[in-house]
Design an enzyme around this catalytic site. Structure first.
Site, PDB file in Angstrom:
ATOM      1  CB  SER A 159      -0.897   0.005   1.242  1.00  0.00           C
ATOM      2  OG  SER A 159      -1.527   1.255   1.424  1.00  0.00           O
ATOM      3  CE1 TYR A 172      -3.527  -2.326   5.117  1.00  0.00           C
ATOM      4  CE2 TYR A 172      -2.931  -0.054   4.606  1.00  0.00           C
ATOM      5  CZ  TYR A 172      -3.286  -1.329   4.181  1.00  0.00           C
ATOM      6  OH  TYR A 172      -3.410  -1.594   2.846  1.00  0.00           O
TER       7      TYR A 172
END
Length: 282
Positions: A159, A172
């Site tokens: 990501s 995350y």
């Protein structure tokens, strides 16, 4: 393939043909993972093993994909449980008759939480699923490929948040940054065996889960409001990411390893966000 042997990769070919190839896709029963499996099939893949927890979704996805020369199998796996991950790797290899050409680590979890409100349980969950599971799946496949003297390729779905600047998904972001380090380290270690390892830093993508989250935060019209302000005037769809995965697995990418592609066209140069809380206007 013993360490002292030398593997010479074939020349790259301007082709995305994956005919007769076999692949393992984690999170392959819904969202991005399922779309990746669909595109692998579209390019000729003969067999695909789909790893996830949900048997109902898994069997439905396998049934959808099992046609036109492609056979899909569902392998149940809990990505938060290392023993389940290791067992699923072995089961997938067996289901594909011991022939695996690529692994796509697409399963992941995103939990909102900044530095001040993330709990130990939230933190561990991110690293268990987003970092540890890909590590041990890659380990299992690497051992298999080395023993079979038949190299394959790994693609890790990461990501843009791995670059930092998104406090509302702090743990995350850290888990994906760790995954990017593993991508580079594993590529270096496995290059001598001809095993390629690459990743994708994906940006804002319209998955079912993302839509559900944004509807809660911004209402039913959130997408119409968000897209006009983006550089390319739309948010990515899963197929946009899936096509890049297929490229990294294809003959066109024979000499690519240790690379993490940036795929986040919604972001201008710089950080994703400086907000400590999630919001529609990101």
């Amino acid at each position: 393939m013993p360490a002292e042997s030398v593997y010479i990769p074939p020349l790259s070919s301007p082709s995305l043909d994956l005919s007769k190839k076999h692949y393992i896709v984690t999170g392959g029963t819904q969202g991005l993972g399922l779309e990746i499996a669909r595109q692998l099939k579209a390019l000729g893949a003969a067999r695909v093993a789909l790893l996830s927890r949900s048997r109902d979704k898994g069997e439905a996805a396998a049934a959808e994909l099992s046609s036109d020369g492609c056979k899909a199998v569902f392998v149940q796996a809990d990505m938060a449980d290392p023993s389940s991950v290791i067992a699923a790797a072995a089961a997938s290899i067996e289901a594909l008759d011991g022939v695996v050409h690529g692994l796509v680590n697409a399963a992941g979890t995103t939990e909102r939480g900044n530095l001040l409100d993330t709990t130990p349980e939230m933190f561990d969950k991110q690293f268990d699923i987003n970092t540890r599971a890909p590590f041990f799946l890659t380990q299992a496949l690497a051992k298999h490929w080395i023993a079979q003297k038949s190299p394959g390729a790994v693609v890790n779905i990461s990501s843009v948040a791995a670059k930092g600047g998104a406090p509302f998904i702090s743990a995350y972001s850290a888990s994906k940054a760790a995954l990017n380090v593993l991508t580079a380290n594993n590529a270096t270690e496995l290059a001598q065996y001809g095993i390629r390892v690459n990743g994708i830093n994906m940006g804002w993508t319209l998955t079912d889960n993302e839509n559900d989250l944004m509807v809660k935060k911004g209402g039913e019209d959130w997408l119409k409001e968000a897209e006009p302000g983006l550089p390319l005037k739309r948010i990515m769809r899963p197929v946009d990411v899936a096509c890049k995965v297929c490229f990294l697995l294809s003959p066109a990418a024979e000499m690519m390893t240790g690379t993490t592609l940036d795929l986040h066209p919604e972001i201008a140069l710089g950080m994703l966000s400086t907000k400590a809380e999630d919001s529609l206007n990101r």
